[in-house]
Write a protein that holds these residues in place. Structure first.
Motif, mmCIF file in Angstrom:
data_model
loop_
_atom_site.group_PDB
_atom_site.id
_atom_site.type_symbol
_atom_site.label_atom_id
_atom_site.label_comp_id
_atom_site.label_asym_id
_atom_site.label_seq_id
_atom_site.Cartn_x
_atom_site.Cartn_y
_atom_site.Cartn_z
ATOM 1 N N MET A 81 76.704 90.419 38.780
ATOM 2 C CA MET A 81 76.772 91.127 40.028
ATOM 3 C C MET A 81 78.080 92.241 40.034
ATOM 4 N N GLU A 124 83.795 94.910 39.057
ATOM 5 C CA GLU A 124 82.359 94.040 38.524
ATOM 6 C C GLU A 124 83.562 92.913 38.467
ATOM 7 N N VAL A 163 76.501 95.216 47.351
ATOM 8 C CA VAL A 163 76.249 94.074 46.877
ATOM 9 C C VAL A 163 75.180 94.394 46.117
ATOM 10 N N SER A 164 75.203 93.823 45.406
ATOM 11 C CA SER A 164 73.982 93.134 43.956
ATOM 12 C C SER A 164 74.316 92.391 42.711
ATOM 13 N N ASP A 165 72.840 91.323 43.031
ATOM 14 C CA ASP A 165 73.171 90.304 41.858
ATOM 15 C C ASP A 165 72.447 90.710 41.437
#
Length: 104
Positions: free
Chosen positions: A1, A15, A41-43
């Motif tokens: 994430m 991160e 936001v990236s998971d």
């Protein structure tokens, strides 16, 4: 994430566990700071992009230490005019460690 955050007019990739170098903060070592201006936001599977910020998302960081960068020499010169100046500059920075990325 991971998350892209905007802090003090600059953008950083955060991160969990990463150390980010930002412009000098007037905060004591070990203090916690919440950064609300999260742009993305990236998971790994799902990506949330804000307009301009992601609602409810924040990044929690801990101040580690402050330091000064190495000296940069600025040399000004004009030919045939007997003009030359040398100026040195050392920028102040602070390292912060990303503790957690919170998404609402």
């Amino acid at each position: 994430m991971y998350a892209l955050v905007e802090y003090k007019g600059k953008q950083y990739k955060a991160e969990k566990g990463a150390v980010i170098t930002v412009d000098k903060l007037d905060a004591e070592k070990g203090s916690r700071i919440d950064i609300d201006s999260v742009l993305l936001v990236s998971d790994g599977e799902k990506v949330s992009v804000g307009a301009p910020y992601v609602k409810g998302a924040k990044v929690q960081v801990v101040v580690e230490d402050s330091f000064r960068d190495k000296k940069v020499i600025v040399f000004k010169y004009k030919s045939k005019k007997d003009y030359h100046r040398t100026i040195g500059h050392r920028q102040h920075y602070t390292n912060v460690r990303v503790e957690e990325i919170v998404v609402a």
